[in-house]
Design an enzyme around this catalytic site. Structure first.
Site, PDB file in Angstrom:
ATOM      1  N   ASP A  11      42.729 -13.152  20.233  1.00  9.74           N
ATOM      2  CA  ASP A  11      42.505 -12.099  20.070  1.00  9.74           C
ATOM      3  C   ASP A  11      44.131 -11.413  18.978  1.00  9.74           C
ATOM      4  OD1 ASP A  11      40.924 -11.782  21.867  1.00  9.74           O
ATOM      5  OD2 ASP A  11      42.262 -10.365  23.126  1.00  9.74           O
ATOM      6  N   ASP A 130      31.135  -6.825  26.521  1.00 11.12           N
ATOM      7  CA  ASP A 130      31.690  -6.006  26.720  1.00 11.12           C
ATOM      8  C   ASP A 130      31.566  -5.226  27.786  1.00 11.12           C
ATOM      9  OD1 ASP A 130      33.405  -7.423  25.276  1.00 11.12           O
ATOM     10  OD2 ASP A 130      33.962  -5.052  23.793  1.00 11.12           O
TER      11      ASP A 130
END
EC number: 4.3.2.10
Length: 257
Positions: A11, A130
């Protein structure tokens, strides 16, 4: 049988690799290129890079580090973050990415998936989902703009329906990010992944929850996913990728050595 893949996830925020817990409270864990090189050397099958605030802040992933990563590693890698146009995708692929992943932009404009597939082919189009388990309704729901806690919102999509929709529109792979498990290292959500596996005709990548080598074994055997993505166990050197692959091979799982 196709070999299962081990996929470290990096990330990226403000030019650094970060990691949070359940998509919150991100801390800096290192620099992009050295971490990518380390994971490639350890035996990762591919890497995934998420510019986690790009979509929420209406910008596209920074191309400067994409080209530096491409120069340093010899394994495939995928990039994600605010990709909303054919031109943006083409530029990232030209800078060295092997695949591009879209998540929030596809929720805003589902036709983006089919347009990308028409232009570049299904094989390099990954959809990130997600997924959040809502205990009150006992259902799995899709969230958007999760890279910025203040911008995160629930969509109208249930996870199973969105999984089917993105396949109809031409995605080549799905990464299921299980938000409830993210960063807590308590194991992958086998129940949810198994449910999605039944609906998924394209490669399915499990994301969220890896804490031990047995968690990888269990998700491959029980949920029958094609790849397992993890971050904190690799960033914090809790698990070495080479040793993980030796363990999985000894457990009878087809894995690239």
């Amino acid at each position: 049988m196709l070999a299962k893949r081990i996929v470290p996830c990096l990330d990226v925020k403000d030019g650094c690799v970060v990691k949070g817990v359940q998509f919150r409270n991100h801390e800096i864990v290192g620099d992009i290129v050295p971490l990518a090189a380390r994971y490639a050397a350890e035996g990762a099958d591919e890497l995934v890079f998420y510019d986690i605030t790009a979509s929420a802040h209406d910008r596209v992933v920074d191309k400067s580090w994409v080209s530096r990563v491409a120069e340093q590693i010899d394994i495939p890698f995928c990039v994600a973050g605010g990709i909303k146009t054919i031109g943006q995708a083409r530029e990232l692929l030209a800078f060295g990415a092997d695949k591009i992943s879209v998540n929030s932009p596809a929720l805003s404009d589902p036709s983006l998936i089919s347009r990308l597939q028409d232009e570049f082919g299904r094989q390099c189009i990954v959809i990130g989902i997600d997924s959040f388990y809502d205990a009150a309704s006992d259902s799995y729901k899709v969230k958007q703009f999760t890279g910025d806690e203040a911008a995160t919102k629930e969509t109208a999509w249930y996870t199973q329906d969105w999984v089917e929709e993105v396949q109809k529109r031409g995605c080549g792979e799905i990464v299921l990010n299980v938000m409830n498990q993210d960063g807590v290292r308590g194991g992958y959500d086998i129940k949810q992944l198994s449910l999605v596996r039944q609906l998924c005709d394209v490669p399915l990548i499990a994301s969220g929850g890896a804490g031990t080598m047995t968690h990888f074994r269990d998700v491959f055997i029980e949920a029958k996913v094609d790849a397992a993505l993890a971050a904190s166990v690799f960033h914090k050197a809790i698990i070495n990728i080479g040793e993980l692959k030796q363990y999985l091979a000894a457990e009878g799982i087809a894995i690239r050595q």
